[in-house]
Write a protein that holds these residues in place. Sequence first.
Motif, short mmCIF file in Angstrom:
data_model
loop_
_atom_site.label_atom_id
_atom_site.label_comp_id
_atom_site.label_asym_id
_atom_site.label_seq_id
_atom_site.Cartn_x
_atom_site.Cartn_y
_atom_site.Cartn_z
N TYR A 241 0.83 -1.21 0.00
CA TYR A 241 0.00 0.00 0.00
C TYR A 241 0.87 1.26 0.00
CZ TYR A 241 -3.71 3.27 1.27
OH TYR A 241 -4.59 4.33 1.29
N LYS A 275 -8.61 -3.15 3.92
CA LYS A 275 -8.93 -3.73 2.62
C LYS A 275 -9.60 -2.71 1.71
CE LYS A 275 -11.36 -7.56 0.40
NZ LYS A 275 -11.99 -6.69 -0.61
N ALA A 276 -10.48 -1.86 2.26
CA ALA A 276 -11.16 -0.85 1.44
C ALA A 276 -10.16 0.13 0.86
CB ALA A 276 -12.21 -0.11 2.28
N ASP A 279 -8.31 -1.64 -1.96
CA ASP A 279 -9.17 -1.74 -3.13
C ASP A 279 -9.21 -0.41 -3.88
OD1 ASP A 279 -9.71 -4.36 -2.51
OD2 ASP A 279 -11.65 -3.95 -1.56
N HIS A 282 -5.96 0.03 -5.77
CA HIS A 282 -5.95 -0.80 -6.98
C HIS A 282 -6.85 -0.18 -8.06
CE1 HIS A 282 -4.61 -4.62 -4.62
NE2 HIS A 282 -3.60 -3.80 -4.90
N HIS A 283 -7.94 0.47 -7.64
CA HIS A 283 -8.81 1.14 -8.61
C HIS A 283 -8.06 2.28 -9.31
CE1 HIS A 283 -12.21 3.37 -10.29
NE2 HIS A 283 -12.94 2.28 -10.12
#
Length: 477
Positions: A241, A275-276, A279, A282-283
Amino acid sequence: MRLVVQGQHMHRKDEQGRGDFEDAFSPVPHASGFRMILALATQNNMHCDHVDISQAFVQGDLLPGDGYNGKVYISAPPGYDEDPNYVYQLRRPLYGMPSAARAWHHTMSAYLKSQGCKLVGFERSMWTVVKEGHVILITAHIDDFIIACADRTVLDEFRTALLQRFEGTYEGEVHTYLGCEIMRELEAGKTLLSQKHYAEDVLRTYDYWDCIPALTPMTPGSRLTKEQCDPNPEPAFHRRYRGIVGSLGYLVNMTRPDLAWSYSELSKYVQNPGKAHMDAAHHVLRYLRGTYDQAIVYERIDVLANTLWGWVDSDWAADLDSRRSHTDYILMLSSGAVSWKSRRQDCVSLSTAEAEYVAASQCGQEVVYLREILGDFGFSPTGPTRVYEDNLACVAMSENPVRRKYSRHIDIRRYFVRDLVSMQVLKLVPLRTNLMVADALTKSLPAPAHAKHRDVMIGRVPFCVRTLRPATCVVGG
Protein backbone atom coordinates in the motif's frame (compact mmCIF):
# COMPACT_ATOMS: atom_id res chain seq x y z
CA MET A 1 35.95 3.83 -8.68
CA ARG A 2 34.75 6.73 -6.52
CA LEU A 3 36.12 7.79 -3.14
CA VAL A 4 33.28 8.69 -0.76
CA VAL A 5 33.11 9.98 2.78
CA GLN A 6 31.33 8.20 5.61
CA GLY A 7 29.16 11.18 6.35
CA GLN A 8 27.32 9.42 9.16
CA HIS A 9 30.30 10.20 11.37
CA MET A 10 30.06 13.94 10.70
CA HIS A 11 27.98 16.10 13.04
CA ARG A 12 26.27 19.46 12.69
CA LYS A 13 28.00 22.23 14.61
CA ASP A 14 26.51 23.12 17.98
CA GLU A 15 26.26 26.55 19.64
CA GLN A 16 29.91 26.32 20.72
CA GLY A 17 31.02 25.67 17.14
CA ARG A 18 31.89 22.04 17.78
CA GLY A 19 31.13 19.84 14.78
CA ASP A 20 31.94 19.29 11.14
CA PHE A 21 29.40 21.35 9.15
CA GLU A 22 26.94 24.16 9.70
CA ASP A 23 24.16 23.35 7.25
CA ALA A 24 23.36 20.64 4.72
CA PHE A 25 20.32 22.12 3.00
CA SER A 26 20.56 22.60 -0.77
CA PRO A 27 17.60 24.23 -2.56
CA VAL A 28 15.99 22.70 -5.63
CA PRO A 29 13.23 24.29 -7.74
CA HIS A 30 9.62 23.34 -7.23
CA ALA A 31 8.05 21.29 -10.00
CA SER A 32 5.75 24.20 -10.84
CA GLY A 33 8.80 26.32 -11.69
CA PHE A 34 10.06 23.67 -14.10
CA ARG A 35 6.63 23.48 -15.74
CA MET A 36 6.48 27.27 -16.03
CA ILE A 37 9.74 27.30 -17.98
CA LEU A 38 8.29 24.74 -20.41
CA ALA A 39 5.09 26.77 -20.75
CA LEU A 40 6.95 30.06 -21.31
CA ALA A 41 9.35 28.44 -23.75
CA THR A 42 6.38 27.11 -25.72
CA GLN A 43 4.56 30.43 -25.77
CA ASN A 44 7.67 32.45 -26.70
CA ASN A 45 9.17 30.05 -29.24
CA MET A 46 12.25 29.28 -27.13
CA HIS A 47 14.77 26.48 -27.50
CA CYS A 48 15.25 24.35 -24.36
CA ASP A 49 18.62 22.69 -23.79
CA HIS A 50 19.46 20.05 -21.22
CA VAL A 51 22.90 20.09 -19.54
CA ASP A 52 24.12 17.45 -17.09
CA ILE A 53 27.09 18.33 -14.86
CA SER A 54 29.35 15.31 -14.23
CA GLN A 55 30.48 14.56 -10.68
CA ALA A 56 28.90 17.84 -9.62
CA PHE A 57 29.71 17.63 -5.89
CA VAL A 58 33.42 17.19 -6.55
CA GLN A 59 33.37 20.37 -8.63
CA GLY A 60 32.16 22.47 -5.72
CA ASP A 61 34.26 24.42 -3.25
CA LEU A 62 34.38 23.53 0.42
CA LEU A 63 32.25 25.81 2.58
CA PRO A 64 34.05 28.00 5.15
CA GLY A 65 32.16 26.33 7.98
CA ASP A 66 33.06 22.77 7.02
CA GLY A 67 35.43 20.77 9.21
CA TYR A 68 37.94 22.53 11.45
CA ASN A 69 38.44 26.13 10.29
CA GLY A 70 37.39 25.20 6.78
CA LYS A 71 39.54 22.07 6.63
CA VAL A 72 38.15 18.55 6.40
CA TYR A 73 40.33 15.50 7.08
CA ILE A 74 39.63 11.86 6.28
CA SER A 75 41.50 8.62 6.89
CA ALA A 76 42.39 6.14 4.17
CA PRO A 77 39.64 3.73 3.04
CA PRO A 78 39.63 0.22 4.52
CA GLY A 79 41.90 -2.17 2.65
CA TYR A 80 44.59 0.39 1.84
CA ASP A 81 48.03 -0.18 3.34
CA GLU A 82 48.50 3.25 4.87
CA ASP A 83 50.10 4.51 8.04
CA PRO A 84 47.23 4.89 10.54
CA ASN A 85 48.86 8.07 11.84
CA TYR A 86 48.34 9.82 8.50
CA VAL A 87 45.16 11.57 7.39
CA TYR A 88 44.19 13.31 4.15
CA GLN A 89 42.99 16.88 3.83
CA LEU A 90 40.16 17.30 1.32
CA ARG A 91 40.50 19.99 -1.32
CA ARG A 92 36.99 19.42 -2.67
CA PRO A 93 33.72 18.10 -1.21
CA LEU A 94 33.24 14.38 -1.71
CA TYR A 95 30.08 12.37 -2.09
CA GLY A 96 28.84 11.27 1.31
CA MET A 97 29.53 14.60 3.01
CA PRO A 98 26.27 16.04 4.38
CA SER A 99 27.18 19.51 3.07
CA ALA A 100 28.40 18.39 -0.39
CA ALA A 101 25.18 19.33 -2.20
CA ARG A 102 25.11 22.72 -0.49
CA ALA A 103 28.75 23.36 -1.38
CA TRP A 104 28.02 22.58 -5.04
CA HIS A 105 25.01 24.89 -5.02
CA HIS A 106 27.07 27.76 -3.58
CA THR A 107 29.80 27.27 -6.19
CA MET A 108 27.36 27.01 -9.08
CA SER A 109 25.33 30.00 -7.87
CA ALA A 110 28.46 32.14 -7.56
CA TYR A 111 29.38 31.35 -11.17
CA LEU A 112 25.91 32.21 -12.48
CA LYS A 113 25.98 35.46 -10.50
CA SER A 114 29.31 36.33 -12.09
CA GLN A 115 27.64 35.91 -15.49
CA GLY A 116 24.99 38.48 -14.58
CA CYS A 117 22.26 35.98 -13.68
CA LYS A 118 19.65 37.00 -11.12
CA LEU A 119 17.56 34.78 -8.88
CA VAL A 120 13.92 34.41 -9.85
CA GLY A 121 11.00 34.92 -7.47
CA PHE A 122 11.18 33.03 -4.20
CA GLU A 123 13.24 30.24 -5.74
CA ARG A 124 16.94 29.73 -5.05
CA SER A 125 17.56 27.44 -8.01
CA MET A 126 16.07 29.44 -10.86
CA TRP A 127 17.82 32.32 -12.60
CA THR A 128 17.44 34.63 -15.56
CA VAL A 129 19.77 36.85 -17.54
CA VAL A 130 19.51 38.98 -20.67
CA LYS A 131 22.23 38.43 -23.29
CA GLU A 132 22.29 40.47 -26.49
CA GLY A 133 18.68 41.45 -25.97
CA HIS A 134 17.44 37.88 -25.47
CA VAL A 135 16.08 36.52 -22.18
CA ILE A 136 17.62 33.28 -20.91
CA LEU A 137 15.62 31.15 -18.43
CA ILE A 138 17.60 28.77 -16.22
CA THR A 139 16.61 26.12 -13.70
CA ALA A 140 18.87 23.57 -12.00
CA HIS A 141 17.86 20.48 -10.05
CA ILE A 142 21.24 19.77 -8.39
CA ASP A 143 23.32 18.94 -11.50
CA ASP A 144 20.57 18.88 -14.17
CA PHE A 145 20.14 22.20 -15.98
CA ILE A 146 17.38 23.33 -18.30
CA ILE A 147 18.31 26.48 -20.21
CA ALA A 148 15.77 28.21 -22.48
CA CYS A 149 16.28 31.05 -24.94
CA ALA A 150 14.63 32.15 -28.19
CA ASP A 151 17.95 32.74 -29.95
CA ARG A 152 19.95 29.59 -30.68
CA THR A 153 23.31 31.41 -30.96
CA VAL A 154 22.92 33.15 -27.58
CA LEU A 155 21.83 29.90 -25.98
CA ASP A 156 24.80 27.99 -27.41
CA GLU A 157 27.26 30.63 -26.17
CA PHE A 158 25.82 30.58 -22.65
CA ARG A 159 25.74 26.77 -22.52
CA THR A 160 29.31 26.52 -23.84
CA ALA A 161 30.57 28.92 -21.18
CA LEU A 162 28.83 26.87 -18.49
CA LEU A 163 30.48 23.65 -19.69
CA GLN A 164 33.85 25.37 -19.84
CA ARG A 165 33.52 26.29 -16.17
CA PHE A 166 32.10 22.93 -15.04
CA GLU A 167 32.76 19.55 -16.56
CA GLY A 168 29.58 18.06 -17.97
CA THR A 169 27.70 16.92 -21.04
CA TYR A 170 25.29 18.61 -23.41
CA GLU A 171 22.22 16.37 -23.74
CA GLY A 172 20.72 18.32 -26.65
CA GLU A 173 17.20 19.69 -26.71
CA VAL A 174 15.47 18.54 -23.53
CA HIS A 175 13.55 15.29 -23.97
CA THR A 176 13.77 13.73 -20.51
CA TYR A 177 14.02 15.48 -17.16
CA LEU A 178 13.53 14.09 -13.64
CA GLY A 179 11.69 11.05 -14.92
CA CYS A 180 9.47 13.05 -17.27
CA GLU A 181 9.29 12.74 -21.05
CA ILE A 182 9.17 16.02 -22.97
CA MET A 183 8.20 16.15 -26.61
CA ARG A 184 8.49 19.56 -28.29
CA GLU A 185 7.20 20.77 -31.64
CA LEU A 186 8.91 24.13 -31.85
CA GLU A 187 7.44 25.29 -35.15
CA ALA A 188 3.94 24.19 -34.19
CA GLY A 189 4.27 25.86 -30.78
CA LYS A 190 3.42 22.78 -28.74
CA THR A 191 5.06 20.89 -25.85
CA LEU A 192 3.90 17.60 -24.32
CA LEU A 193 4.94 16.66 -20.78
CA SER A 194 4.28 13.12 -19.57
CA GLN A 195 5.58 10.24 -17.42
CA LYS A 196 4.64 7.41 -19.73
CA HIS A 197 7.58 5.14 -18.92
CA TYR A 198 7.43 5.76 -15.18
CA ALA A 199 3.69 5.01 -15.13
CA GLU A 200 4.29 1.80 -17.06
CA ASP A 201 6.97 0.76 -14.56
CA VAL A 202 4.55 1.36 -11.67
CA LEU A 203 1.84 -0.73 -13.32
CA ARG A 204 4.22 -3.59 -14.06
CA THR A 205 5.70 -3.46 -10.55
CA TYR A 206 2.27 -3.97 -8.97
CA ASP A 207 1.01 -6.42 -11.63
CA TYR A 208 -1.62 -4.13 -13.08
CA TRP A 209 -0.31 -3.79 -16.62
CA ASP A 210 -2.74 -6.41 -17.93
CA CYS A 211 -5.78 -5.24 -15.95
CA ILE A 212 -9.07 -3.90 -17.29
CA PRO A 213 -8.82 -0.06 -17.23
CA ALA A 214 -11.19 2.05 -15.12
CA LEU A 215 -12.77 5.30 -16.32
CA THR A 216 -12.27 7.25 -13.08
CA PRO A 217 -9.47 7.34 -10.47
CA MET A 218 -11.90 6.23 -7.75
CA THR A 219 -15.43 4.89 -7.69
CA PRO A 220 -17.80 7.86 -8.14
CA GLY A 221 -19.19 9.05 -4.82
CA SER A 222 -16.86 6.86 -2.74
CA ARG A 223 -15.34 8.04 0.55
CA LEU A 224 -12.68 6.44 2.72
CA THR A 225 -12.75 6.57 6.53
CA LYS A 226 -10.70 5.56 9.56
CA GLU A 227 -13.33 2.96 10.42
CA GLN A 228 -12.06 0.94 7.44
CA CYS A 229 -8.49 0.86 8.81
CA ASP A 230 -6.75 -2.30 9.96
CA PRO A 231 -4.96 -1.59 13.28
CA ASN A 232 -2.36 -4.29 12.53
CA PRO A 233 -1.94 -4.72 8.77
CA GLU A 234 0.26 -7.52 7.49
CA PRO A 235 3.78 -6.26 6.67
CA ALA A 236 3.59 -7.28 2.99
CA PHE A 237 0.13 -5.70 2.68
CA HIS A 238 1.32 -2.53 4.39
CA ARG A 239 4.46 -2.33 2.26
CA ARG A 240 2.46 -2.74 -0.95
CA TYR A 241 0.00 0.00 0.00
CA ARG A 242 2.77 2.43 0.91
CA GLY A 243 4.57 1.64 -2.32
CA ILE A 244 1.50 2.32 -4.45
CA VAL A 245 0.72 5.60 -2.69
CA GLY A 246 4.34 6.75 -2.92
CA SER A 247 4.49 5.95 -6.62
CA LEU A 248 1.26 7.85 -7.26
CA GLY A 249 2.67 10.79 -5.31
CA TYR A 250 5.49 11.33 -7.79
CA LEU A 251 3.05 11.19 -10.70
CA VAL A 252 0.81 13.77 -9.02
CA ASN A 253 3.74 16.04 -8.21
CA MET A 254 5.01 16.16 -11.78
CA THR A 255 2.38 15.54 -14.47
CA ARG A 256 -0.94 14.15 -13.22
CA PRO A 257 -3.34 16.67 -11.65
CA ASP A 258 -6.23 14.29 -12.39
CA LEU A 259 -4.84 11.91 -9.74
CA ALA A 260 -4.43 14.60 -7.08
CA TRP A 261 -7.68 13.96 -5.20
CA SER A 262 -7.33 10.17 -5.13
CA TYR A 263 -3.73 10.49 -3.94
CA SER A 264 -4.81 12.90 -1.21
CA GLU A 265 -7.44 10.42 -0.02
CA LEU A 266 -5.16 7.38 -0.08
CA SER A 267 -2.29 9.13 1.69
CA LYS A 268 -4.42 9.73 4.80
CA TYR A 269 -4.33 6.02 5.64
CA VAL A 270 -0.75 4.94 4.97
CA GLN A 271 -0.27 4.18 8.68
CA ASN A 272 -3.05 1.60 8.99
CA PRO A 273 -4.54 0.75 5.61
CA GLY A 274 -7.45 -1.65 5.41
CA LYS A 275 -8.93 -3.73 2.62
CA ALA A 276 -11.16 -0.85 1.44
CA HIS A 277 -8.13 1.41 1.14
CA MET A 278 -6.19 -1.20 -0.83
CA ASP A 279 -9.17 -1.74 -3.13
CA ALA A 280 -9.26 2.01 -3.75
CA ALA A 281 -5.52 2.04 -4.49
CA HIS A 282 -5.95 -0.80 -6.98
CA HIS A 283 -8.81 1.14 -8.61
CA VAL A 284 -6.43 4.06 -9.15
CA LEU A 285 -3.98 1.69 -10.82
CA ARG A 286 -6.74 0.49 -13.13
CA TYR A 287 -7.44 4.11 -14.09
CA LEU A 288 -3.73 4.72 -14.57
CA ARG A 289 -3.56 1.76 -16.96
CA GLY A 290 -6.03 3.45 -19.28
CA THR A 291 -4.30 6.86 -19.08
CA TYR A 292 -0.63 5.96 -18.49
CA ASP A 293 0.46 7.86 -21.62
CA GLN A 294 -1.53 11.00 -20.79
CA ALA A 295 0.41 14.26 -21.21
CA ILE A 296 0.02 17.91 -20.24
CA VAL A 297 -0.13 19.96 -23.43
CA TYR A 298 1.37 23.45 -23.53
CA GLU A 299 0.41 25.33 -26.67
CA ARG A 300 1.17 28.77 -28.03
CA ILE A 301 -2.01 30.89 -27.87
CA ASP A 302 -1.42 34.51 -28.82
CA VAL A 303 -4.56 35.88 -27.17
CA LEU A 304 -3.39 34.39 -23.83
CA ALA A 305 0.32 35.11 -24.22
CA ASN A 306 2.08 34.58 -20.85
CA THR A 307 -1.26 34.88 -19.02
CA LEU A 308 -1.72 33.05 -15.72
CA TRP A 309 -5.26 31.97 -14.79
CA GLY A 310 -7.06 29.08 -13.13
CA TRP A 311 -9.82 27.68 -10.95
CA VAL A 312 -10.29 27.26 -7.21
CA ASP A 313 -12.88 25.15 -5.40
CA SER A 314 -13.54 23.39 -2.12
CA ASP A 315 -15.68 20.57 -0.79
CA TRP A 316 -17.22 21.59 2.53
CA ALA A 317 -16.82 19.13 5.44
CA ALA A 318 -15.63 16.52 2.96
CA ASP A 319 -13.47 14.52 5.37
CA LEU A 320 -15.77 12.10 7.23
CA ASP A 321 -13.25 11.58 10.05
CA SER A 322 -12.57 15.21 10.98
CA ARG A 323 -15.24 17.11 9.03
CA ARG A 324 -12.57 19.35 7.59
CA SER A 325 -13.10 20.70 4.11
CA HIS A 326 -11.00 20.03 1.05
CA THR A 327 -9.07 22.66 -0.92
CA ASP A 328 -8.22 22.34 -4.55
CA TYR A 329 -6.96 24.72 -7.19
CA ILE A 330 -5.32 24.50 -10.58
CA LEU A 331 -3.43 27.29 -12.33
CA MET A 332 -2.79 27.41 -16.07
CA LEU A 333 -0.23 28.91 -18.44
CA SER A 334 -0.01 28.41 -22.21
CA SER A 335 -3.20 26.30 -22.12
CA GLY A 336 -1.73 23.68 -19.74
CA ALA A 337 -1.58 23.23 -15.97
CA VAL A 338 1.54 24.54 -14.23
CA SER A 339 0.45 24.26 -10.59
CA TRP A 340 -2.24 22.36 -8.70
CA LYS A 341 -3.16 21.33 -5.20
CA SER A 342 -5.67 18.98 -3.63
CA ARG A 343 -5.48 18.64 0.14
CA ARG A 344 -7.48 18.64 3.34
CA GLN A 345 -7.72 22.03 5.01
CA ASP A 346 -5.97 22.63 8.33
CA CYS A 347 -9.03 24.04 10.03
CA VAL A 348 -12.73 23.21 10.36
CA SER A 349 -14.87 25.58 8.28
CA LEU A 350 -18.27 26.61 9.64
CA SER A 351 -19.86 27.27 6.26
CA THR A 352 -19.41 26.61 2.57
CA ALA A 353 -18.44 30.25 2.09
CA GLU A 354 -15.67 29.91 4.67
CA ALA A 355 -14.39 26.70 3.08
CA GLU A 356 -14.31 28.40 -0.32
CA TYR A 357 -12.58 31.43 1.16
CA VAL A 358 -9.89 29.31 2.82
CA ALA A 359 -9.32 27.64 -0.55
CA ALA A 360 -9.15 31.04 -2.25
CA SER A 361 -6.54 32.26 0.23
CA GLN A 362 -4.37 29.19 -0.35
CA CYS A 363 -4.73 29.63 -4.08
CA GLY A 364 -3.82 33.30 -3.65
CA GLN A 365 -0.52 32.33 -2.04
CA GLU A 366 0.36 30.21 -5.07
CA VAL A 367 -0.67 33.02 -7.42
CA VAL A 368 1.73 35.39 -5.65
CA TYR A 369 4.53 32.83 -5.97
CA LEU A 370 3.94 32.22 -9.69
CA ARG A 371 3.51 35.90 -10.52
CA GLU A 372 6.87 36.63 -8.92
CA ILE A 373 8.49 34.07 -11.20
CA LEU A 374 6.73 35.49 -14.25
CA GLY A 375 7.77 39.03 -13.38
CA ASP A 376 11.41 38.18 -12.75
CA PHE A 377 11.56 36.20 -15.99
CA GLY A 378 10.50 39.38 -17.77
CA PHE A 379 6.85 38.50 -18.38
CA SER A 380 5.17 40.67 -15.75
CA PRO A 381 1.38 40.25 -15.65
CA THR A 382 -0.44 43.34 -16.91
CA GLY A 383 -3.53 42.75 -14.82
CA PRO A 384 -4.88 40.62 -11.98
CA THR A 385 -4.78 36.87 -12.27
CA ARG A 386 -8.29 35.67 -13.02
CA VAL A 387 -9.27 32.68 -10.89
CA TYR A 388 -12.71 31.14 -11.39
CA GLU A 389 -14.81 30.48 -8.29
CA ASP A 390 -18.31 28.96 -8.21
CA ASN A 391 -19.33 30.35 -4.80
CA LEU A 392 -20.88 33.82 -5.14
CA ALA A 393 -20.54 34.58 -1.41
CA CYS A 394 -16.79 34.01 -1.64
CA VAL A 395 -16.54 36.27 -4.70
CA ALA A 396 -18.57 38.98 -2.98
CA MET A 397 -16.50 38.89 0.22
CA SER A 398 -13.28 39.26 -1.79
CA GLU A 399 -14.45 42.67 -3.07
CA ASN A 400 -17.04 43.94 -0.58
CA PRO A 401 -15.44 45.53 2.53
CA VAL A 402 -18.61 45.20 4.63
CA ARG A 403 -18.07 43.27 7.88
CA ARG A 404 -21.12 41.23 8.85
CA LYS A 405 -21.74 38.91 11.74
CA TYR A 406 -22.00 35.91 9.41
CA SER A 407 -18.44 36.37 8.12
CA ARG A 408 -16.54 37.51 11.23
CA HIS A 409 -15.13 34.03 11.82
CA ILE A 410 -13.15 34.22 8.57
CA ASP A 411 -11.70 37.65 9.23
CA ILE A 412 -7.97 36.95 8.71
CA ARG A 413 -8.44 35.00 5.50
CA ARG A 414 -10.79 37.70 4.28
CA TYR A 415 -8.23 40.46 4.70
CA PHE A 416 -5.52 38.49 2.91
CA VAL A 417 -7.65 37.71 -0.13
CA ARG A 418 -9.12 41.20 -0.15
CA ASP A 419 -5.63 42.73 -0.12
CA LEU A 420 -4.69 40.64 -3.14
CA VAL A 421 -7.86 41.75 -4.91
CA SER A 422 -7.33 45.43 -4.05
CA MET A 423 -3.72 45.27 -5.28
CA GLN A 424 -4.96 43.69 -8.52
CA VAL A 425 -2.93 40.56 -7.95
CA LEU A 426 -5.98 38.31 -7.87
CA LYS A 427 -9.51 38.54 -9.19
CA LEU A 428 -12.15 35.95 -8.32
CA VAL A 429 -14.55 35.47 -11.22
CA PRO A 430 -17.91 33.73 -10.78
CA LEU A 431 -18.40 30.56 -12.77
CA ARG A 432 -21.20 28.01 -13.06
CA THR A 433 -20.51 24.83 -11.09
CA ASN A 434 -20.85 22.56 -14.11
CA LEU A 435 -17.89 24.41 -15.69
CA MET A 436 -15.73 24.27 -12.55
CA VAL A 437 -12.72 22.28 -13.74
CA ALA A 438 -11.24 22.16 -10.23
CA ASP A 439 -14.25 20.09 -9.13
CA ALA A 440 -12.32 17.04 -10.37
CA LEU A 441 -9.80 17.68 -7.59
CA THR A 442 -12.33 17.68 -4.74
CA LYS A 443 -14.27 14.47 -5.25
CA SER A 444 -14.68 11.42 -7.44
CA LEU A 445 -16.95 12.50 -10.28
CA PRO A 446 -18.87 10.35 -12.78
CA ALA A 447 -16.78 9.36 -15.79
CA PRO A 448 -18.17 11.93 -18.30
CA ALA A 449 -17.67 14.89 -15.93
CA HIS A 450 -14.23 13.69 -14.86
CA ALA A 451 -13.05 13.23 -18.46
CA LYS A 452 -14.42 16.65 -19.44
CA HIS A 453 -12.58 18.48 -16.64
CA ARG A 454 -9.41 16.41 -17.01
CA ASP A 455 -9.08 17.21 -20.71
CA VAL A 456 -9.37 20.93 -19.99
CA MET A 457 -6.82 20.98 -17.16
CA ILE A 458 -4.15 19.11 -19.14
CA GLY A 459 -4.68 21.34 -22.18
CA ARG A 460 -6.14 18.70 -24.48
CA VAL A 461 -9.40 20.64 -24.84
CA PRO A 462 -9.14 24.46 -24.58
CA PHE A 463 -11.24 26.33 -22.05
CA CYS A 464 -13.41 29.07 -23.55
CA VAL A 465 -10.85 31.77 -24.37
CA ARG A 466 -13.30 34.66 -24.27
CA THR A 467 -13.87 34.17 -20.53
CA LEU A 468 -10.23 35.08 -19.90
CA ARG A 469 -10.31 38.45 -21.60
CA PRO A 470 -10.52 41.54 -19.40
CA ALA A 471 -13.99 42.47 -20.66
CA THR A 472 -16.96 40.94 -18.89
CA CYS A 473 -18.61 38.25 -20.98
CA VAL A 474 -20.77 35.16 -20.72
CA VAL A 475 -18.96 31.97 -19.77
CA GLY A 476 -19.21 29.27 -22.40
CA GLY A 477 -18.13 25.65 -22.68
